[in-house]
Design a protein around this motif. Structure first.
Motif, short mmCIF file in Angstrom:
data_model
loop_
_atom_site.label_atom_id
_atom_site.label_comp_id
_atom_site.label_asym_id
_atom_site.label_seq_id
_atom_site.Cartn_x
_atom_site.Cartn_y
_atom_site.Cartn_z
N GLY A 63 0.93 -1.21 -0.16
CA GLY A 63 0.06 -0.03 0.13
C GLY A 63 0.95 1.35 -0.02
N ASP A 64 0.28 2.40 0.26
CA ASP A 64 1.05 3.79 0.35
C ASP A 64 1.64 3.83 1.76
OD1 ASP A 64 0.01 4.21 -2.37
OD2 ASP A 64 -1.72 5.18 -1.27
N GLY A 65 2.59 4.75 1.72
CA GLY A 65 3.30 4.93 2.86
C GLY A 65 4.33 3.93 3.26
N ASP A 66 4.46 4.22 4.50
CA ASP A 66 5.70 3.00 5.22
C ASP A 66 4.95 1.78 5.46
OD1 ASP A 66 6.73 1.85 8.11
OD2 ASP A 66 8.25 3.16 7.18
N PRO A 67 5.74 0.61 4.78
CA PRO A 67 5.21 -0.80 4.85
C PRO A 67 5.02 -1.16 6.31
CG PRO A 67 6.99 -0.54 3.37
CD PRO A 67 6.92 0.83 4.01
N ASP A 68 5.78 -0.87 7.39
CA ASP A 68 5.59 -1.38 8.66
C ASP A 68 4.49 -0.66 9.26
OD1 ASP A 68 8.01 -2.79 8.57
OD2 ASP A 68 9.21 -1.09 9.53
N ASP A 69 4.13 0.53 8.91
CA ASP A 69 2.85 1.29 9.53
C ASP A 69 1.59 0.50 9.06
OD1 ASP A 69 4.36 3.07 11.09
OD2 ASP A 69 4.09 4.62 9.43
N ARG A 70 1.76 0.02 7.78
CA ARG A 70 0.65 -0.43 6.77
C ARG A 70 0.52 -1.87 7.56
NH1 ARG A 70 -3.27 1.21 3.08
NH2 ARG A 70 -3.87 -0.66 1.75
N ARG A 71 1.29 -2.69 7.69
CA ARG A 71 1.37 -3.82 8.07
C ARG A 71 0.70 -4.00 9.58
NH1 ARG A 71 4.63 -5.92 12.16
NH2 ARG A 71 6.00 -4.56 11.70
N ARG A 72 1.18 -2.91 10.66
CA ARG A 72 0.66 -2.90 11.91
C ARG A 72 -0.96 -2.53 11.84
NH1 ARG A 72 5.90 -0.84 13.25
NH2 ARG A 72 5.23 1.48 12.85
N LEU A 73 -1.37 -1.68 10.91
CA LEU A 73 -2.52 -1.32 10.84
C LEU A 73 -3.45 -2.54 10.29
CD1 LEU A 73 -5.05 0.56 10.68
CD2 LEU A 73 -4.34 1.32 8.05
N LEU A 74 -2.90 -3.47 9.48
CA LEU A 74 -3.54 -4.58 8.90
C LEU A 74 -3.70 -5.62 10.09
CD1 LEU A 74 -2.13 -4.89 5.44
CD2 LEU A 74 -4.59 -4.16 5.92
N GLU A 75 -2.71 -5.74 10.97
CA GLU A 75 -2.73 -6.72 12.05
C GLU A 75 -3.79 -6.17 13.12
OE1 GLU A 75 1.82 -8.28 11.43
OE2 GLU A 75 1.40 -6.69 13.22
N TRP A 76 -3.74 -4.97 13.36
CA TRP A 76 -4.70 -4.51 14.25
C TRP A 76 -5.98 -4.65 14.04
CZ3 TRP A 76 -7.85 0.36 14.08
CH2 TRP A 76 -8.41 0.60 15.31
N LEU A 77 -6.44 -4.55 12.67
CA LEU A 77 -7.66 -4.63 12.17
C LEU A 77 -8.28 -6.11 12.26
CD1 LEU A 77 -7.89 -2.19 9.17
CD2 LEU A 77 -8.92 -1.84 11.18
N THR A 78 -7.34 -6.94 11.94
CA THR A 78 -7.55 -8.27 12.04
C THR A 78 -7.79 -9.06 13.37
OG1 THR A 78 -5.25 -9.07 11.68
CG2 THR A 78 -6.56 -8.97 9.77
#
Length: 371
Positions: free
Chosen positions: A15-30
């Protein structure tokens, strides 16, 4: 929990932006229970930081309208009228163009349908429309406050989506239990409305009430709205509307509505309406905004419907504003007879649009107005 490979395969990562931030967001949502399928919809992809709060605002599974009708026990036409009266439209996360409903919403529909046992169906639907429009305004105000005070500073700071998602999720959590806590406030307003009706009722049908109606508008607002930037203009309107509400309340009147740069007040007490209108004159004309209020007040029998007021008295008050000069409270003759605690000066007769004969008018003396 889905793996990073599964997020990648679904097009959710990096996705857009920092990959680590994106990963943490996806993990939080799941962790909150969202599936890859839910996160992969076009709406979710565009608003990934807000999807958790969207479902927290309106929690629970959503059923189709035919299923909701069946559960409610209402016929399809009456169900549709209630849903429309409440202002329900399709939500982004629902199938395109289809209204879906939670069990709690359907149970409320069933409860409100019992109003028809005491009132006519058309009157019950009319009350539902008032509820829907009032709550819609409250919702707009709450969302606007969040966007201006929380989301906008976040976006300007360049903070990550996970931080924004947490802020939105925490803010929507304030809604949990809020409606129950509003019960005593609503009950008080109901009693105040009952008392206003007692003080002003004039007919057995309980449709006409004797009230003073005041309109206050701002001379010079149009050029001001062009000169101010959007932030300053929003703050000015917020302060004016807030002051109108507080002034009306302190003088025992009611702020009925705001129409752009104009406010409408009402009270069974003509003096209260005059004093509230006069108090709104204070504090203007001394700063750099170069706007001044003016007011028109009329008194007599008005038709009340849905929390609003109608009739020739309302029309006269709204027209008198146009004849007032900045800083003036211009009133009709019945106001001078009813507002015995106020003092007035004769201001002649005016040809008022919509009225066949010239109208005798008076000016409220400034020294008689209480702040």
């Amino acid at each position: 929990m889905p793996t990073l490979e599964e997020f990648t395969a679904a097009g959710l990562y990096p996705g857009d932006g920092d990959p680590d931030d994106r990963r943490r967001l996806l993990e939080w949502l799941t962790e909150l229970g969202f599936t890859i399928e839910q996160l992969s919809t076009p709406i979710a992809r565009e608003n990934l930081a807000a999807i958790a709060s969207d479902y927290r605002i309106v929690p629970g599974d959503r059923m189709s309208e035919p299923d909701a009708v069946l559960l409610s026990g209402l016929d399809a036409e009456r169900f549709d009228r209630l849903a429309t009266a409440f202002g329900f439209v399709p939500l982004d996360h629902d199938p395109p163009g289809e209204r879906r409903f939670t069990r709690d919403e359907v149970e409320l529909f069933s409860l409100l349908a019992t109003l028809t046992e005491m009132f006519t169906y058309d009157e019950a639907v009319s009350v539902v429309r008032v509820i829907g429009s009032s709550l819609a305004r409250l919702a707009e105000a709450v969302v606007s406050m969040f966007l201006v005070d929380v989301e906008s500073p976040h976006v300007r700071s360049g903070d990550n989506d996970l931080a924004l998602a947490h802020k939105i999720y925490e803010a929507t959590g304030l809604l949990d239990g809020l409606t129950a806590q509003l019960d005593p406030i609503f009950r008080r307003h109901v009693l105040q409305a009952v008392e206003r009706g007692r003080h002003g009722t004039v007919d057995d049908h309980r449709l006409l009430y004797r009230n003073a109606i005041a309109f206050v508008d701002l001379v010079g607002f149009t050029p001001l709205s062009s000169d101010l930037d959007t932030t300053a203009l929003a703050a000015f309107l917020r302060d004016f509307e807030g002051r109108a509400h507080d002034v009306a309340t302190r003088h025992g009147a009611r702020l009925v509505k705001v129409i752009g740069d104009e406010v409408m007040l009402a009270s069974p007490d003509a003096a209260a309406a005059c004093e509230a209108a006069a108090a709104l004159m204070e504090g203007f004309g001394t700063g750099s905004t170069h706007v001044m209020p003016r007011a028109g007040v009329a008194f007599g029998d008005v038709l009340t419907r849905g929390g609003d007021y109608y009739g020739s008295v309302v029309n006269l008050a709204s027209r008198l504003v146009d004849h007032a000069v900045p800083g003036e409270v211009l009133v009709s003759e019945p106001v001078t007879a009813a507002a015995t605690s106020c003092e007035f000066d004769v201001a002649g007769r005016r040809v008022v649009k919509g009225f066949d004969e010239p109208i005798a008018v008076w000016t409220l003396r400034a020294q008689s107005a209480s702040s």
